[in-house]
Enzyme design. Structure first.
Site, mmCIF file in Angstrom:
data_model
loop_
_atom_site.group_PDB
_atom_site.id
_atom_site.type_symbol
_atom_site.label_atom_id
_atom_site.label_comp_id
_atom_site.label_asym_id
_atom_site.label_seq_id
_atom_site.Cartn_x
_atom_site.Cartn_y
_atom_site.Cartn_z
ATOM 1 C CE LYS A 172 3.343 -16.248 45.035
ATOM 2 N NZ LYS A 172 3.267 -17.514 45.797
ATOM 3 C CB SER A 187 1.712 -16.249 49.222
ATOM 4 O OG SER A 187 2.312 -17.153 48.311
ATOM 5 C CB SER A 229 1.267 -20.071 47.953
ATOM 6 O OG SER A 229 1.494 -19.669 49.281
#
Lengths: 498, 498
Positions: free
Chosen positions: A79, A154, A178
């Site tokens: 990420k 997210s 997330s």
């Protein structure tokens, strides 16, 4: 060798260790897959040009007889919130466009030390603020199950990459859901570890007291193996726990072998089993409970009366911490700088105006207000009290149950634009995941089927007391086996072909 | 306004914030070398930094345990209570020397609070200064403003930032309001800062050089109209870089404020910048009590919870209090009250003690420090302690005692040492200042002098020994002061007896 991309990480690791497959072959297969489908999915913001070189190195070391870790040579997506030497790290924001950190985040350094191959950086809502990746400054990621739908957020990029077979494993970060919510809507497995279980050093901070880095995978065992690699104490993170952790992979294997669940008390949190949830989500959730009951688990209803204030408290604490954490983005030392001329204040203001997206600005304003003199007690102070009450709710619930369960998210994947103009509706999507962050307890999301009304994945959340992450892997692996025994195949194999 | 007149009309009220840079090896929250450590070795700009000091995204602070111990020792030496649990907080404000745009400080939970410092003035008056708190924080970087006339940010073309100082550990010592000092206010200010300096030097926790910024004093001053019982508006004077400046700045500020108030004006609450060269203060930035720093507990750090054992261990290890030490030293050195007060007033007790410890006789150490060194310091408006080290002074005294230098030569050697030419021995060597102890050279000079004054030997033989003076004077002149006058006298008398 396109079948290589469909292997689980543990199966691929097995083939790598026996020499049946090389890391270069496995890495190339995933790079090819990214080249083929990422134009549609847009899971990646950056693909690592050094991936093949790293795989070549691992193959050479293996050939030389070096003893390597269990996941050595397996590709992994990272990420973009995590700092990586040699790769841009933008956290999905324009304000960090092109910024290449001089250091690796500790979880990334641990991946490299364990011989995993970084495929690249995955898309996310800007600074991890969002539940859909629609707030990424670089455009949204699309859900592999339905390209018109969001992949969650997210960490939508990491979840979509795994679900679209672009990577067998990925790292995420979870501040209010997330990792778990994207896992739910993409049919993948994601874990938010106990707060302090994985180092936050090098994870670009959203809300320091809530952020936690964790694994994203297609199976419970794969997530456990990745967690084993990235977890453990880090002297560079003062909030990192000094515990010696058990092997989570061993817990997952034990769970997968378990004949029944006798003696396990599974607590259903009344407040997280809302009649307002999407009917197909509730249906699959209750079917999963029946499966657990049939396997011998005792289902107990527990109440967590303060969970109803969790979202409100979260949206005070998070913006407050974020407003301070994001103050460093001022153009003085790194990142973009506005070409406006004037005083240093003028340049800082113009940079932040141009560099931050609307959701980031909204939360900075909220947080700045919440911390202001005269409002601090009413907002931040009260929110911290709610947080304490939620921790107590968990403590008393864990007296009655060994684990707590709920749907991972109230709905399946929604369509692009559906909630973008309604921040409150977007925030409420995290109602099930936020309590675990406020209390620092671990949570796992794993797929339990497709909602009958839309054919989209539904996620199941398991929460355990702090430091008891192993319980998630054990129960998760059992449930996964029970479900797959029933389906006769994995959930993701039912996804449309890309 | 005339100082005496100002005191007739107003009563001065004081308050001090003294910042002490700790001399730990590494910084407060990073493992970068601390430029305020032993020796204050200067570094190239932006070289003693890590990602933490630059506030790079993802970096995290870790508390320096040594700084905690030093802070506890300082708190104990100030007679403070040590908090069983204290907390770091973020002080949020944007400024380019502040890498994260927040300073990690302590707010409502300082490590030490409620202390007292005893101060005695030259006139024998004693004051007890109440310490409100002593808290830990990190220093900011250093800005250099280029292109303006004043070297300040207003009017500068551009500014340079050096983050070497960013993260240097500081303890800020805050007094309660000090009233009743009256006309002694400037002297009390100097005596207070001097007392703090003595304490930190005795603890060995700071290099304590004001001219280097190791010790910095912000002086708050307000005037209360006599008999009004009302507090005036205060100003905070910064940039007072010597004990002398502290005294001068307070005196100036009292006179400045008195003139404004007497003329019907009002004092603006602001910071004031002291100018050593012109002896005035100028307006800095406005400061209001409503400045909102949006403090909140630092989520990246755990509370500081020293064990009772550690606190007691540090208490037991405290060195003799400087005030008690003074009483002891006066006895050991055999100084009269007047002589000792002279030493105390000079602010050079520590230097004299260290000089004695390095081997010099107390009277000699006092003579050099309060005499020639103090004179030279006064000429160049610096603190005497910054000119020369106690070790060098002791070496100088030793050379005089050994007869290798006369007082006159020693003064020249001192000048050389201050000019940076090396140790006293090196200056003696390089400047060729050694007393001529070679009798041959002296006898040649005596013969030459006697040839010019042939009747002198006869007069001596007749008992008029004082006649030798003329020859001695001529020899000293010819030898340009490098001759030992006593030895010349001996040789002349020997010659007369031949």
């Amino acid at each position: 060798m396109s079948s290589l991309i469909h292997l689980t990480a543990s199966a691929l690791a097995e083939k790598l260790s026996t020499g049946e497959v090389s890391s270069v072959e496995a890495t190339q297969a995933h790079l090819d897959r990214i080249a083929a489908v990422d134009g549609d999915i847009h899971a990646f913001l950056h693909v690592n040009a050094e991936a093949i070189a790293a795989a070549t190195d691992i193959d050479a070391r293996r050939a030389a007889g070096e003893k390597l870790g269990p996941l050595a040579g397996v590709p992994v997506a990272i990420k973009d919130v995590l700092c990586t030497i040699g790769m841009p790290s933008t956290a999905g924001s324009k304000i960090l466009e092109g910024w290449i950190p001089p250091y690796d985040a500790t979880p990334v350094a641990k991946l490299k030390a364990a011989g995993l191959i970084a495929l690249g950086k995955t898309n996310m809502d800007e600074f991890a603020m969002g539940s859909s990746t629609e707030h990424s400054a670089y455009g949204p990621t699309r859900n592999p199950w339905d390209l018109s739908r969001i992949p969650g957020g997210s960490g939508g990029g990491s979840a979509a990459a795994v679900a679209a077979f672009e990577a067998p494993l990925a790292l995420g970060s979870d501040t209010g859901g997330s990792i778990r919510q994207p896992a739910a809507v993409t049919g993948s497995v994601g874990v938010k570890p106990t707060y302090g279980g994985v180092s936050r050093y090098g994870a670009i901070a959203l809300a320091s007291s809530l952020d936690q880095v964790g694994p994203v995978a297609r199976t419970v065992l794969d997530a456990a193996m990745l967690h084993d690699v990235i977890g453990g104490h880090d002297p560079r993170d003062s909030t990192s726990l000094t515990d010696v952790w058990p092997s989570f992979a061993a817990a997952a294997r034990e769970g997968a072998r378990a004949e029944n669940l006798k003696g396990l008390r599974v607590g259903v949190v009344k407040e997280l089993d809302s009649p307002g949830f999407q009917p197909g989500v509730s249906q699959r959730f209750h079917e999963a409970l029946e499966l657990l009951t049939a396997a011998g688990a005792e289902i107990v209803e527990v109440s967590a009366p303060h969970f109803e204030y969790a979202v409100a408290a979260y949206y005070v604490i998070l913006p407050a911490e974020a407003s301070s954490n994001l103050a460093k983005f001022d153009s003085v030392r790194f990142g973009m700088r506005s070409k406006v001329s004037g005083t240093v204040e003028d340049v800082m203001a113009a940079t932040r105006e141009a560099g931050f997206g609307p959701e980031v600005k909204r939360r900075i304003i909220l947080g700045t207000y919440a911390l202001s003199a005269g409002y601090y007690d009413a907002y931040y102070g009260s929110a911290q009290k709610v947080r304490t009450l939620i921790q107590r709710d968990f403590a008393s619930a864990f007296e009655k149950a060994d684990v707590l369960v709920s749907p991972s998210a109230p709905t399946t994947a929604f369509t692009f634009g559906e909630k973008i103009d309604d921040p409150l509706a977007m925030y409420l999507n995290d109602v099930t995941t936020i309590p675990a962050n406020l209390a620092g307890v671990p949570g796992m999301g794993l797929p339990i089927g497709l909602a009958p009304e839309d054919g989209l994945p539904v996620g199941f959340q398991i929460m355990a007391p702090a430091r008891e992450d192993a319980r998630l892997y054990k129960l998760g692996a059992t449930l996964e086996r029970l479900l797959e025994d029933g389906w006769g195949r994995t959930l993701l194999s039912q996804a449309p072909t890309l | 306004m005339d100082y005496d007149r100002a005191l007739e009309l107003f009563e001065p009220v004081l308050g001090f914030e003294v910042h002490v840079e700790l001399n730990t090896q590494s910084k407060m929250f990073s493992d970068a070398p601390n430029p305020a450590a032993l020796g204050n070795v200067p570094h190239e700009p932006n070289t003693t930094i890590t990602p933490v000091d630059l506030g790079l995204p993802g970096s995290l602070p870790v508390v320096n345990e040594q700084a905690i111990k030093y802070s506890i020792s300082l708190g104990l030496a100030l007679g403070c209570e040590i908090a069983p649990s204290s907390r770091f907080a973020r002080k949020n404000y944007f400024y380019p020397d502040l890498a994260k745009n927040y300073q990690i400080s302590q707010f409502d939970e300082p490590i030490a609070f409620d202390g007292q410092v005893e101060v005695e003035l030259a006139n024998g008056k004693k004051f007890t200064i109440d310490i409100e708190r002593a808290h830990m924080e990190e220093d900011a970087g250093k800005l250099t403003h280029v292109g303006g006339a004043t070297g300040r940010i207003q009017g500068a073309e551009y500014s340079l930032v050096d983050y070497n100082r960013a993260g240097v550990p500081l303890v800020e010592i805050v007094t309660r309001m000090i009233t009743g000092a009256e006309a002694d206010a400037p002297e009390l200010a100097k005596a207070y800062v001097s007392a703090i300096r003595d304490i930190v030097v005795s603890l060995g926790i700071s290099e304590a050089k004001m001219e280097r910024g190791n010790l910095r004093c912000d002086a708050n001053i307000s005037l209360s109209p006599r008999g009004s019982g009302k507090l005036g508006t205060r100003t905070e004077t910064k940039n007072v870089n010597s004990l002398r400046s502290v005294e001068r700045a307070i005196r100036y500020e009292i006179q400045r404020q008195a003139a404004i108030l007497d003329g019907g004006g009002t004092i603006i609450q602001e910071t004031r910048h002291w100018h050593e060269d012109t002896g005035v203060t100028s307006a800095g930035r406005p400061k209001s009590d409503a400045d909102d720093y949006r403090y909140f507990p630092e989520p990246d750090l755990l509370p500081v919870e020293p064990s009772l054992e550690l606190i007691e261990e540090l208490r037991a290890a405290l060195p003799e209090a400087p005030s008690l030490r003074k009483k002891r030293l006066q006895g050991e050195w055999g100084f009269t009250d007047l002589e000792f007060q002279d030493v105390v007033n000079s602010g050079l007790l520590v230097e004299i003690d260290e000089t004695v410890a390095a081997g010099a006789a107390p009277a000699q150490a006092r003579k050099w420090w309060t005499g020639e060194i103090a004179r030279l310091a006064n000429v160049s408006s610096v603190d005497a302690s910054s000119l020369v080290s106690p070790a060098d002074v002791a070496a100088l005294v030793a050379l005089v005692d050994a007869g290798e230098l006369t007082d006159r030569l020693a003064r020249q050697v001192l000048e050389g040492v201050i000019a940076g030419e090396g140790s006293p021995a090196q200056v003696v060597e390089s400047r060729g200042l050694k007393v001529v102890s070679d009798d041959g050279a002296l006898i040649a000079a005596i013969d030459e002098a006697l040839a010019a004054q042939p009747d002198v030997l006869e007069k001596i033989r007749e008992g008029k020994v004082q006649a030798a003076g003329a020859v001695i004077g001529a020899v000293m002149k010819a030898m340009k002061g490098t001759a030992d006058a006593a030895r010349v006298r001996e040789l002349v008398l020997e010659r007369a007896q031949q």
